[in-house]
Design an enzyme around this catalytic site. Sequence first.
Site, mmCIF file in Angstrom:
data_model
loop_
_atom_site.group_PDB
_atom_site.id
_atom_site.type_symbol
_atom_site.label_atom_id
_atom_site.label_comp_id
_atom_site.label_asym_id
_atom_site.label_seq_id
_atom_site.Cartn_x
_atom_site.Cartn_y
_atom_site.Cartn_z
ATOM 1 C CD GLU A 1 -13.702 25.404 22.480
ATOM 2 O OE1 GLU A 1 -14.682 26.029 22.016
ATOM 3 O OE2 GLU A 1 -12.725 25.941 23.028
ATOM 4 C CD GLU B 1 -18.715 32.692 19.193
ATOM 5 O OE1 GLU B 1 -18.314 32.200 20.230
ATOM 6 O OE2 GLU B 1 -18.320 32.324 18.087
ATOM 7 C CE LYS C 1 -3.415 27.958 10.964
ATOM 8 N NZ LYS C 1 -3.113 29.374 11.265
ATOM 9 C CB SER D 1 -15.097 30.006 12.943
ATOM 10 O OG SER D 1 -14.376 29.478 11.846
ATOM 11 C CB CYS E 1 -15.676 30.057 22.270
ATOM 12 S SG CYS E 1 -14.456 29.248 23.294
HETATM 13 P P1 ADP Z 1 -11.632 32.845 14.553
HETATM 14 O O1 ADP Z 1 -12.829 33.538 14.017
HETATM 15 O O2 ADP Z 1 -11.714 32.485 15.982
HETATM 16 O O3 ADP Z 1 -10.330 33.459 14.139
HETATM 17 P P2 ADP Z 1 -11.145 30.857 12.568
HETATM 18 O O4 ADP Z 1 -11.857 29.564 12.464
HETATM 19 O O5 ADP Z 1 -11.215 31.783 11.422
HETATM 20 O O6 ADP Z 1 -11.700 31.442 13.902
HETATM 21 O O7 ADP Z 1 -9.617 30.650 12.891
HETATM 22 C C1 ADP Z 1 -9.160 29.691 13.808
HETATM 23 C C2 ADP Z 1 -7.907 29.041 13.254
HETATM 24 O O8 ADP Z 1 -8.239 28.383 12.052
HETATM 25 C C3 ADP Z 1 -6.807 30.030 12.922
HETATM 26 O O9 ADP Z 1 -5.566 29.445 13.258
HETATM 27 C C4 ADP Z 1 -6.945 30.173 11.427
HETATM 28 O O10 ADP Z 1 -5.743 30.526 10.790
HETATM 29 C C5 ADP Z 1 -7.338 28.762 11.055
HETATM 30 N N1 ADP Z 1 -7.979 28.649 9.731
HETATM 31 C C6 ADP Z 1 -8.745 29.552 9.087
HETATM 32 N N2 ADP Z 1 -9.129 29.066 7.890
HETATM 33 C C7 ADP Z 1 -8.590 27.827 7.778
HETATM 34 C C8 ADP Z 1 -8.610 26.798 6.786
HETATM 35 N N3 ADP Z 1 -9.270 26.957 5.645
HETATM 36 N N4 ADP Z 1 -7.934 25.661 7.036
HETATM 37 C C9 ADP Z 1 -7.265 25.495 8.191
HETATM 38 N N5 ADP Z 1 -7.208 26.404 9.162
HETATM 39 C C10 ADP Z 1 -7.861 27.559 8.976
#
Ligand code: ADP
Length: 489
Positions: free
Chosen positions: A261, A392, A186, A240, A295
């Site tokens: 990571e 960050e 995904k 994140s 990161c």
């Molecule tokens: P960033 O701030 O780097 O975008 P995120 O953690 O928000 O970091 O996003 C990283 C990935 O995690 C993306 O593919 C995002 O769609 C996915 N993501 C965000 N929320 C969820 C969740 N609740 N469950 C699974 N994947 C998620």
Amino acid sequence: MKAFTLEEIKGAGWLKEANYIAGEWVAADDGRTYDVADPATEIRIGTIPWVGVSETRRAIDAAQTAFNDWSMTTAVERADKLHRMAQLVRDNLDILAEMLTLEQGKPLAEAKGEMKLGADYIQWFAEEARRINGEIIPSPWKDRQILVIREPVGVVGAITPWNFPFSMLSRKVAPALAAGCTIVIKPSEFTPFCGLLYGVLAEKVGIPAGVVNVVTGEAAAIGAELTQSPIVRKITFTGSTRVGKLLYGQSADTMKKLSMELGGNAPTIIFDDADLDLAVENATVGKFRNSGQTCICTNRFYVQDGVYDEFARRLTERVQKLKVANGFDEGAEQGPLINSAAIAKVELHVADAKTKGGRVLTGGKRHELGATFFEPTVIVDAKPDMLIAHEETFGPIAALFRFKDEQEGIDAANSTEFGLASYFFTRDVARIFRVSRALQSGMVGVNAGVITTSEVPFGGVKDSGIGREGSAHGIEEYLNLKYINLAGL
Ligand code: ADP
């Protein structure tokens, strides 16, 4: 400079506006779609499926079915497919890099670098596929042999962010496939095309249907299905810390293997005895690469008293020369940020720093090029109570904190819950060893600002995550040890 039109990229079959499940390019069950825009111009570049639980479940089932045969292939067969995948990326580097810049915004030169790095990771794990060795352990029983073999963990779920949409996945997909696992990917909703590209590559090199699946859409629903499914045996996530912890928790019931990571808040320490030219050059690349959206980008510069003012002056001079431009423009060094939310966070950090005594030496505001562009910024007199010290920023701001002696610098660098990368600049050999050991992070750059390559174990400690990607260790994340006791010999 742009050499291909969007229609040419689509026409060549690289940019797919469908999901890849069980070897088929499909739409969402209910036909829902969403638009993906170029971050530099905010113009739509494609429309892709918005899927949820049912499609994810089908992708997992397809991966489970495919696992039976894929896990039984020889290492040489898997290596061969991955070698071909790496070559395909290299042969089409220019057009693929353009697709990356189109959806992510980074300068074309950086996009080419990312594509090359991705191909390197794929090649590296193609090579590692043939070194998944077992062990024979000296037996304490006279009539027994003890064997240890390494087996693929099973179906893998991979969730990735938008800042390195191709290379982040290469160090997940390639070791998974090399180990004999199958995978459901995904990618980030902002940069889905470089994720869907793995479906294209898999298809083109003849990887069987169901081994690689890619779904795009509702993150929470897809993530819940991937983590809660008993079929999925491993989650590999980059993103994140907040979402990483959520997925970690959601995976507990099915006791999955995990690689995380997560966020960083990287410090760079400039000691009085540093080579300042080297420090300024590396600090610039290490901070402003990908507009500060990596990161392992430096978030906090700790500069020793004796060189503080000189370093600030030289860094400011250097940063003012950075060419901010659309990633496709000749010589572009800093492109747009990913979206307006990213700009808002950078603005918040600058405003917060200013109210707490920070002085902006250059930049500090949106760039005239457009809504997602921000000026490369240097802030001095940064203080520990500023947001930029704790969070960050993920943007083009270099914040300079002042320190007096070595221990104070180390303590300040370590005063964070994160621990991904740290950097320091010094010419003192004894100090190099002392400080390298004292820094609480998974990776340390000494007199270096760029440290990523397929040969090294990439990963963090503390809230920056668990597990390592790349190197000979990276494939272990996709393998289980099995001990076999042969009696009566
Ligand atoms: P960033 O701030 O780097 O975008 P995120 O953690 O928000 O970091 O996003 C990283 C990935 O995690 C993306 O593919 C995002 O769609 C996915 N993501 C965000 N929320 C969820 C969740 N609740 N469950 C699974 N994947 C998620």
